[in-house]
Design an enzyme around this catalytic site. Structure first.
Site, mmCIF file in Angstrom:
data_model
loop_
_atom_site.group_PDB
_atom_site.id
_atom_site.type_symbol
_atom_site.label_atom_id
_atom_site.label_comp_id
_atom_site.label_asym_id
_atom_site.label_seq_id
_atom_site.Cartn_x
_atom_site.Cartn_y
_atom_site.Cartn_z
ATOM 1 C CG HIS A 72 0.214 6.690 -0.887
ATOM 2 N ND1 HIS A 72 -0.648 6.520 -1.357
ATOM 3 C CD2 HIS A 72 0.310 5.396 0.146
ATOM 4 C CE1 HIS A 72 -2.139 6.408 -1.095
ATOM 5 N NE2 HIS A 72 -1.712 6.065 0.065
ATOM 6 C CG HIS B 79 -1.894 0.982 1.174
ATOM 7 N ND1 HIS B 79 -3.505 1.414 1.147
ATOM 8 C CD2 HIS B 79 -1.469 2.600 1.925
ATOM 9 C CE1 HIS B 79 -3.741 1.995 0.859
ATOM 10 N NE2 HIS B 79 -2.584 2.904 1.916
ATOM 11 C CD GLU B 80 1.952 3.344 3.496
ATOM 12 O OE1 GLU B 80 2.327 4.170 3.017
ATOM 13 O OE2 GLU B 80 0.570 3.570 4.260
#
Length: 379
Positions: free
Chosen positions: A37, A33-34
């Site tokens: 980003h 997820h990170e």
């Protein structure tokens, strides 16, 4: 002493049997997820100050040549990317002091970027979670294929919704609620999430099309990980002889296609669940928090690594979808602000954002408290 050591380090211990599988699954999902980003931010020319798995004090880390601090932090229940100009790990624009940034940092700061770059960076986290789920499903379809059965009824349970509706052994499902049916699992997928709804069925009987209506009732089943799940069912079954059970094998591209379809079904079922949950038509115990996830990770690990990876796929898409809820400080809340900014041509005022951040934070904390209460006391 030996009993104490066994409790924490034995193969069925709290540490090895539960905590390690849970942290493994959660860490991979959070990292992906990170990383979504981070990578999209880099592609958009946005600088990152820190990439952390976990919150709180840093346990270990290093700084790369771009000035990003990569670290593992003490509380391993999440993670964040802190971009240049961020005052907090949530990338809230409230309180950003651009005057404190150098000219070079101002060019690379998150909040000075065009709205499309900020939106792309925020959306990338949930998108990467969905991509991880698709990737895992693709591998499983390529390795194991899929077990299917023809949509033929072998038996109808007496007194069931199907019996009351007039279903008969030998009927072949053609469509449910207008959706074409090709396998028995298609029927189960649609019916399982629609308990209490009147559904329209079309079946083929002796070469003729017959339209029927049935209302699925709630039944409680135990899934392979030992969870009690409540599903809709109409009371029909098939057998290996009638349903022609078989395994379909897929090539690499077909596996990806099937994975995309399966992921789409999960997204649809999740959306349907929350719509029904919001009006009190779903059981609150179907929602679980970290304790339930840890228990599931333990049971999955005990059944084999494949089961743990499948749980990772489900958790990944769950976290991805949860983050798209339109509440700050979740990613979906940021995207709402960016959508408003794109429409009106200027950012939402700091005062309005502050109000929505506080409301959103309280709602998110309330939801987390609710699922934790379910884990510990209610379910």
């Amino acid at each position: 002493m030996q009993e104490a050591l066994a409790l924490f380090f034995g193969s069925e211990s709290l540490l090895v049997g539960t905590i390690i599988p849970f942290l493994f699954v959660l860490t991979v999902v959070v990292f992906v997820h990170e990383m979504g980003h981070y990578l999209v931010a880099r592609w958009c020319g946005i600088g990152a100050q820190a990439f952390s798995i976990g919150f709180g004090p840093e346990l270990l880390g290093f700084t790369d040549r771009h000035g990003t601090r990569w670290k593992l932090s003490a509380i391993p229940l999440g993670g964040y990317v802190k971009f240049i100009g961020d005052e907090s790990e949530t990338s809230s624009p409230v309180g950003v002091n651009e005057s404190a940034l150098s000219e070079e940092d101002r060019k690379r700061a998150f909040h000075t970027q065009p709205v499309w770059k900020r939106a792309a960076t925020v959306f990338a986290g949930p998108a990467f979670n969905i991509i991880l789920t698709i990737a895992i499903f693709s591998v499983f379809f390529a390795l194991y294929g899929r077990q299917i059965a023809d949509p033929l009824i072998a038996g109808v349970q007496p007194g069931s919704p199907a019996a009351e509706a007039g279903f008969e052994p030998g009927d072949r499902f053609v469509s449910v609620e207008g959706e074409k049916i090709t396998t028995f699992a298609d029927v189960q997928r649609i019916v399982s999430g629609r308990a209490g709804d009147k559904l329209n069925f079309t079946v083929e009987r002796d070469g003729k099309m017959v339209d029927l209506q049935a209302v699925p009732k709630i039944v409680e089943r135990t899934d392979p990980l030992g969870n009690k799940v409540k599903l809709g069912a109409i009371g029909v079954e098939t057998t290996e002889a009638v349903g022609n059970f078989r395994r379909i094998e897929y090539g690499p591209l077909e596996s990806v296609g099937q994975a995309v379809i399966e992921t789409g079904h999960i997204i649809g079922r999740t959306g349907e669940f929350f719509k029904r949950f919001a009006v009190g038509r779903e059981d609150k115990c179907q929602l679980g928090g970290p304790v339930k996830i840890a228990t599931m990770a333990s049971k999955a690990a005990s059944q084999g690594f494949d089961w743990l990876i499948q749980l990772m796929a489900m958790l990944s898409i769950g976290i991805g979808l949860l983050n798209l809820f339109p509440l700050p400080p979740l990613d979906g809340g940021h995207l709402v602000f960016y959508a408003v900014e794109a429409i009106k041509g200027s950012p939402v005022s700091g005062a309005a954002q502050e109000i929505f951040y506080r409301i959103g934070f309280l709602l998110v904390m309330g939801f987390m408290g609710f699922v934790l209460f379910n884990d510990l006391f209610a379910c």
